[in-house]
Design an enzyme around this catalytic site. Structure first.
Site, PDB file in Angstrom:
ATOM      1  N   TYR A  51       0.887  -1.119  -0.019  1.00 45.20           N
ATOM      2  CA  TYR A  51      -0.114   0.049  -0.011  1.00 45.20           C
ATOM      3  C   TYR A  51       0.862   1.389   0.020  1.00 45.20           C
ATOM      4  CZ  TYR A  51      -3.599  -3.375   1.493  1.00 45.20           C
ATOM      5  OH  TYR A  51      -4.464  -4.388   1.685  1.00 45.20           O
ATOM      6  N   GLY A 198     -14.580  -6.181   2.329  1.00 40.78           N
ATOM      7  CA  GLY A 198     -15.663  -5.999   1.210  1.00 40.78           C
ATOM      8  C   GLY A 198     -16.981  -5.986   1.777  1.00 40.78           C
ATOM      9  N   VAL A 200     -19.482  -4.125   2.431  1.00 40.52           N
ATOM     10  CA  VAL A 200     -20.637  -3.242   1.800  1.00 40.52           C
ATOM     11  C   VAL A 200     -20.598  -3.439   0.085  1.00 40.52           C
ATOM     12  CG1 VAL A 200     -20.709  -1.711   3.843  1.00 40.52           C
ATOM     13  CG2 VAL A 200     -19.057  -1.188   2.069  1.00 40.52           C
ATOM     14  N   ALA A 201     -19.604  -4.223  -0.319  1.00 43.13           N
ATOM     15  CA  ALA A 201     -19.675  -4.465  -1.872  1.00 43.13           C
ATOM     16  C   ALA A 201     -19.412  -3.060  -2.635  1.00 43.13           C
ATOM     17  CB  ALA A 201     -21.029  -5.242  -2.257  1.00 43.13           C
ATOM     18  N   LYS A 202     -18.217  -2.476  -2.142  1.00 42.10           N
ATOM     19  CA  LYS A 202     -17.845  -1.242  -2.728  1.00 42.10           C
ATOM     20  C   LYS A 202     -19.199  -0.102  -2.735  1.00 42.10           C
ATOM     21  CE  LYS A 202     -14.926  -3.232  -6.135  1.00 42.10           C
ATOM     22  NZ  LYS A 202     -14.622  -3.247  -7.665  1.00 42.10           N
ATOM     23  N   GLY A 203     -19.932  -0.231  -1.751  1.00 38.47           N
ATOM     24  CA  GLY A 203     -20.888   0.707  -1.304  1.00 38.47           C
ATOM     25  C   GLY A 203     -22.313   0.438  -2.039  1.00 38.47           C
ATOM     26  N   LEU A 204     -22.117  -0.512  -2.932  1.00 32.98           N
ATOM     27  CA  LEU A 204     -23.583  -1.049  -3.498  1.00 32.98           C
ATOM     28  C   LEU A 204     -24.819  -1.385  -2.743  1.00 32.98           C
ATOM     29  CD1 LEU A 204     -21.970  -2.936  -6.286  1.00 32.98           C
ATOM     30  CD2 LEU A 204     -23.008  -0.780  -6.657  1.00 32.98           C
ATOM     31  N   LEU A 205     -24.177  -1.769  -1.648  1.00 35.29           N
ATOM     32  CA  LEU A 205     -25.332  -2.182  -0.633  1.00 35.29           C
ATOM     33  C   LEU A 205     -25.731  -1.007   0.177  1.00 35.29           C
ATOM     34  CD1 LEU A 205     -23.801  -5.554   0.600  1.00 35.29           C
ATOM     35  CD2 LEU A 205     -25.907  -5.275  -0.601  1.00 35.29           C
ATOM     36  N   LYS A 208     -24.873   3.735  -3.275  1.00 35.50           N
ATOM     37  CA  LYS A 208     -24.037   3.789  -4.500  1.00 35.50           C
ATOM     38  C   LYS A 208     -24.999   3.441  -5.686  1.00 35.50           C
ATOM     39  CE  LYS A 208     -19.897   2.711  -6.878  1.00 35.50           C
ATOM     40  NZ  LYS A 208     -18.662   1.907  -6.860  1.00 35.50           N
TER      41      LYS A 208
END
Length: 298
Positions: A51, A198, A200-205, A208
């Protein structure tokens, strides 16, 4: 906040962990955020030498200088930056790991890591040689435990058979239930803790806009987000619902949440303070997003 043991090790970790990858280059801001997290109950902080070319480890090290006994530090190894900085190459060799750990320890300003993880892995790796490196580092007291970060079922099975793993980090969420097919049960059976990322699945849940995701059409993603929304209350926001879905599985020890702002920290802490979902809640969520299976690396 609960503090379960990680696998069969003597490491007790917070149920919500701080994923440090998202931290920016402002050391003072990072220190405030990391100290807030620690003061409010998060104890496990996960970084990697990859990172920001090691700067992420360095900012974490500066933040926790003089506070080592209060934190559980996890880092990763295996991705070697090229000398010209143009990218990195995979290197799971023993000699590289033994060299890389010294640099990580220096950046983190500590003489040991609580958890050291192989940052990937394939069946073509010299797995026994990699295991030798980790076991030697344990004997030397430079690491307390080791694990791997992988979503590949065939690699995970091989490591379970050949190594004394403490943990596996893998992606797991309502929209990525692939680990449920075989991996989670296998790891639970062998007393290996799962660090789930992960959630929240990249905010899809959350909020987003829906898009295709891991075989789910946008309409499927919308249904899953609506399933989360139905269980959301002022005391249990959507991020907490999504994270609690991940934590319901007995194989999962901690949810590693990427945090870069105080708002995200507060959301993560709410998930830690929220009571577990009921069996009916979990079933309702699962019905909103059918599980897929891995197509590669089976």
């Amino acid at each position: 906040m609960n503090y379960p043991s990680l696998g069969t090790s003597d490491l007790r970790v917070s149920e919500i962990s701080f994923g440090c990858m998202s931290l920016q280059r402002d050391d003072q801001q990072n220190q405030r955020l990391l100290h807030q997290a620690l003061d409010r109950g998060i104890t496990l902080f996960d970084t990697a030498d990859l990172y920001d070319k090691g700067r992420n480890e360095a900012t974490v090290g500066r933040a926790f200088r003089g506070m080592r006994q209060r934190v559980v530090l996890a880092s990763k190894v295996g991705n070697q930056w090229r000398p010209d900085g143009s990218g990195w190459d995979w290197n799971p060799r023993k000699d590289y790991i033994l060299t890389a750990v010294e640099q990580s320890l220096k950046r983190l300003q500590t003489d040991y890591l609580d958890l050291y993880q192989l940052h990937g892995g394939t069946l073509d790796d010299p797995i026994d040689e990699t295991i030798e490196a980790f076991e030697l580092l344990k004997e030397q007291g430079k690491i307390r435990a080791y694990g791997i970060s992988s979503i590949r079922p065939n690699v995970i099975r091989e490591w379970v058979q050949r190594a004394h793993l403490t943990s596996v980090m893998m992606q797991y969420s309502l929209l990525d239930r692939r680990p449920e097919e075989t991996c989670l049960a296998l790891l639970h059976q062998h007393g290996i803790g799962v660090l789930a990322r992960g959630s929240v699945a990249k905010g899809l849940l959350l909020n987003k806009p829906a898009e295709s995701y891991l075989g789910h059409a946008p309409a499927d993603v919308t249904r899953a987000a609506q399933g989360v929304a139905r269980l959301t209350t002022p005391q249990r926001p959507a991020a907490a619902v999504a994270t609690r879905f991940v934590l319901h599985h007995p194989a999962v020890t901690t949810a590693v949440v990427g945090i870069r702002t105080e708002v995200q920290l507060n959301e993560a802490l709410q998930a830690g303070d929220t009571p577990p979902l009921t069996a009916a809640d979990v079933a309702q969520l699962a019905a909103s997003a059918p599980a897929r299976t891995y197509t590669d690396h089976r």
